[in-house]
Design a protein around this motif. Structure first.
Motif, PDB file in Angstrom:
ATOM      1  N   THR A  60      27.157   0.864 -28.049  1.00 41.76           N
ATOM      2  CA  THR A  60      27.086  -0.568 -27.739  1.00 41.76           C
ATOM      3  C   THR A  60      28.424  -1.082 -27.208  1.00 41.76           C
ATOM      4  OG1 THR A  60      27.555  -1.095 -30.071  1.00 41.76           O
ATOM      5  CG2 THR A  60      25.242  -0.996 -29.401  1.00 41.76           C
ATOM      6  N   LEU A  61      29.403  -1.246 -28.080  1.00 47.21           N
ATOM      7  CA  LEU A  61      30.732  -1.676 -27.653  1.00 47.21           C
ATOM      8  C   LEU A  61      31.485  -0.531 -26.977  1.00 47.21           C
ATOM      9  CD1 LEU A  61      32.268  -3.711 -30.638  1.00 47.21           C
ATOM     10  CD2 LEU A  61      31.336  -4.612 -28.511  1.00 47.21           C
ATOM     11  N   SER A  62      32.301  -0.888 -25.978  1.00 47.06           N
ATOM     12  CA  SER A  62      33.219   0.087 -25.393  1.00 47.06           C
ATOM     13  C   SER A  62      34.523   0.067 -26.186  1.00 47.06           C
ATOM     14  CB  SER A  62      33.497  -0.257 -23.930  1.00 47.06           C
ATOM     15  OG  SER A  62      32.334  -0.106 -23.147  1.00 47.06           O
ATOM     16  N   VAL A  63      34.925   1.220 -26.668  1.00 45.31           N
ATOM     17  CA  VAL A  63      36.178   1.353 -27.408  1.00 45.31           C
ATOM     18  C   VAL A  63      36.887   2.609 -26.927  1.00 45.31           C
ATOM     19  CG1 VAL A  63      35.276   0.166 -29.455  1.00 45.31           C
ATOM     20  CG2 VAL A  63      35.096   2.661 -29.292  1.00 45.31           C
ATOM     21  N   PRO A  64      38.195   2.731 -27.168  1.00 44.99           N
ATOM     22  CA  PRO A  64      38.906   3.942 -26.756  1.00 44.99           C
ATOM     23  C   PRO A  64      38.370   5.180 -27.479  1.00 44.99           C
ATOM     24  CG  PRO A  64      40.440   2.189 -27.324  1.00 44.99           C
ATOM     25  CD  PRO A  64      39.098   1.741 -27.772  1.00 44.99           C
ATOM     26  N   LEU A  72      43.343   3.708 -20.947  1.00 44.59           N
ATOM     27  CA  LEU A  72      42.783   3.017 -19.790  1.00 44.59           C
ATOM     28  C   LEU A  72      43.646   1.803 -19.496  1.00 44.59           C
ATOM     29  CD1 LEU A  72      38.935   2.990 -20.535  1.00 44.59           C
ATOM     30  CD2 LEU A  72      40.071   4.216 -18.679  1.00 44.59           C
ATOM     31  N   PRO A  73      44.066   1.613 -18.248  1.00 46.04           N
ATOM     32  CA  PRO A  73      44.793   0.381 -17.918  1.00 46.04           C
ATOM     33  C   PRO A  73      43.871  -0.815 -18.079  1.00 46.04           C
ATOM     34  CG  PRO A  73      44.269   1.620 -15.922  1.00 46.04           C
ATOM     35  CD  PRO A  73      43.891   2.494 -17.080  1.00 46.04           C
ATOM     36  N   THR A  74      44.411  -1.917 -18.554  1.00 45.42           N
ATOM     37  CA  THR A  74      43.591  -3.101 -18.814  1.00 45.42           C
ATOM     38  C   THR A  74      44.284  -4.352 -18.293  1.00 45.42           C
ATOM     39  OG1 THR A  74      44.595  -3.440 -21.004  1.00 45.42           O
ATOM     40  CG2 THR A  74      42.568  -2.101 -20.906  1.00 45.42           C
TER      41      THR A  74
END
Length: 290
Positions: free
Chosen positions: A71-75, A94-96
């Motif tokens: 569901t959620l995107s996490v590292p 990941l660059p943010t």
């Protein structure tokens, strides 16, 4: 230290990882943060004192469980360990940039709602204790939400603060008032992120991504309450959330006690302005709310 970190990362990757680039990153409240690269692959590294290893292990567990939900995107967690007097945690990098666009906030709201609808659990708690920042969250399993939240969240933090010489009144009386406020509200337990303040989410090339979870099975309103108190997410986020999952009636009456918990955690860790905010929330509780 960095040679030792590279060696342990090499064991996980099954090839020799030689650090060619190391860039300090801003934004960590408790830890030193870096991006490291061998020229091809990049990783995010947190470093702190040796006794932080348990916190890093908890973070890997929480991230792994959130990834499992889809569901959620996490590292993606990679590993954690100890080098001499330091503990470290490695995640994929990941660059943010800030999550500001209305459409991106809307989709993030949908992701969180899908997390709150995922899985089946009959009790409140978690298989291990977790952390909000430096604050331990005891997660013994409970069948009644009012008991779990008032005792394992509010009461626990009040007791820790009392041991530091900070008191907001009679702890048992405050616990009783929180139980009364929750009343018969006993929602289906949801897996929570648990710490969605403004520093713990961003926009990546894959959409919204969030970090530093403090997960447990509880009332999804706790995630929403911290977002309202400590984030810059706007109405588009909540529109996205409610397009998937509607709020339970009475949330506006429970929101203050959920926000009180996170204020107590911050008061415990930082003091200062949070002490005044806790006093105001507890006074509101004692006055019977709005």
């Amino acid at each position: 230290m960095w040679h030792g970190i590279a060696q342990q990362l090499s064991q996980i990757l099954a090839f020799e990882f030689v650090i060619q680039e190391r860039e300090p990153l801003k934004g960590g409240d408790c830890n030193q943060c870096y991006m490291i690269s061998d020229g091809q692959q990049r990783y995010f590294v947190k470093i702190n004192d040796r006794e932080y290893l348990q916190k890093f292990e908890s973070e890997i567990d929480n991230l792994s469980n959130l990834l499992h939900t889809g569901t959620l995107s996490v590292p993606q967690p990679v590993t954690c360990g100890i080098i001499k007097d330091k503990a470290f945690l490695i995640l994929n990098y990941l660059p943010t940039k800030p999550l500001t666009a209305a459409n991106d906030q809307y989709h993030f709201g949908q992701q969180l709602a899908r997390l709150h609808l995922w899985g089946e659990q009959k009790e409140y708690g978690y298989d291990a204790d977790t952390y909000v920042g430096l604050n331990l969250q005891p997660n013994a399993w409970h069948k009644k939400w009012g008991v779990f939240f008032s005792e394992c969240r509010i009461g626990w933090q009040l007791q820790l603060l009392k041991e530091k010489g900070i008191e907001f009144g009679d702890i048992e009386q405050i616990i009783s008032l929180v139980k009364q406020k929750i009343g018969t509200h006993n929602p289906s337990p949801s897996l929570l992120h648990g710490n969605l303040s403004r520093n713990n989410y961003a926009l990546s090339v894959h959409g919204a991504i969030c970090y530093d979870p403090s997960s447990y099975w509880g009332d999804p309103e706790c995630d929403l309450a911290i977002i309202e108190e400590f984030s810059d997410l706007g109405p588009d986020f909540f529109s996205g959330y409610e397009s998937i999952r509607l709020l339970d009636s009475g949330y506006d009456k429970r929101r203050d006690i959920y926000q009180l918990y996170y204020l107590l955690c911050r008061c415990n860790q930082y003091g200062g302005e949070y002490l005044t905010q806790c006093v105001a929330k507890i006074q509101l509780l004692q006055d019977g709310g709005r």
